[in-house]
Design a protein around this motif. Structure first.
Motif, PDB file in Angstrom:
ATOM      1  N   UNK A  74       0.827  -1.210   0.000  1.00 16.26           N
ATOM      2  CA  UNK A  74       0.000   0.000   0.000  1.00 16.26           C
ATOM      3  C   UNK A  74       0.860   1.258   0.000  1.00 16.26           C
ATOM      4  N   UNK A  75       1.901   1.284   0.823  1.00 10.26           N
ATOM      5  CA  UNK A  75       2.791   2.450   0.875  1.00 10.26           C
ATOM      6  C   UNK A  75       3.461   2.656  -0.482  1.00 10.26           C
ATOM      7  N   UNK A  76       4.006   1.602  -1.056  1.00 10.69           N
ATOM      8  CA  UNK A  76       4.672   1.729  -2.358  1.00 10.69           C
ATOM      9  C   UNK A  76       3.715   2.241  -3.427  1.00 10.69           C
ATOM     10  N   UNK A  77       2.522   1.691  -3.465  1.00 10.19           N
ATOM     11  CA  UNK A  77       1.538   2.066  -4.481  1.00 10.19           C
ATOM     12  C   UNK A  77       1.071   3.512  -4.298  1.00 10.19           C
ATOM     13  N   UNK A  78       0.701   3.865  -3.073  1.00  8.57           N
ATOM     14  CA  UNK A  78       0.121   5.196  -2.838  1.00  8.57           C
ATOM     15  C   UNK A  78       1.150   6.317  -2.921  1.00  8.57           C
ATOM     16  N   UNK A  79       2.392   6.053  -2.542  1.00  6.93           N
ATOM     17  CA  UNK A  79       3.407   7.098  -2.690  1.00  6.93           C
ATOM     18  C   UNK A  79       3.759   7.304  -4.160  1.00  6.93           C
TER      19      UNK A  79
END
Length: 96
Positions: A74-79
């Motif tokens: 989620x962090x990788x995708x949203x950033x």
């Protein structure tokens, strides 16, 4: 609020979140199921729906909880997709 689970049986308190959303216009709730073909609602991963619904997230805060792999994805995708700033991400990692 996005709640991602593998099967709809895991949405154990989803009705409460739906009631909150119905009673308070500032609350949005989406239950997302990733591994159930017969689920009539949102299917896939939480971050995909959060990105589609919110677009630019540079001025937003995100509160994430879940497994190590879910949070990392989620962090990788949203950033990368939405510009969510890492200093605006708060997490409760379940450690599995």
């Amino acid at each position: 609020m996005y709640w991602g689970v593998r099967t709809s049986q895991e949405l154990v308190v989803g009705e409460i979140f739906e009631e909150w959303a119905a009673a308070h216009p500032q609350i949005h709730y989406t239950g997302v199921v990733s591994r159930e073909d017969t689920w009539p609602g949102a299917k896939g991963h939480v971050q995909t729906f959060a990105a589609a619904d919110n677009g630019d997230m540079t001025d937003m805060d995100a509160y994430l909880c879940g497994s190590n792999s879910m949070i990392k994805a989620a962090v990788n995708y949203l950033t990368a997709r939405c510009g969510l700033r890492e200093d605006h991400i708060f997490m409760d990692n379940f450690g599995f």
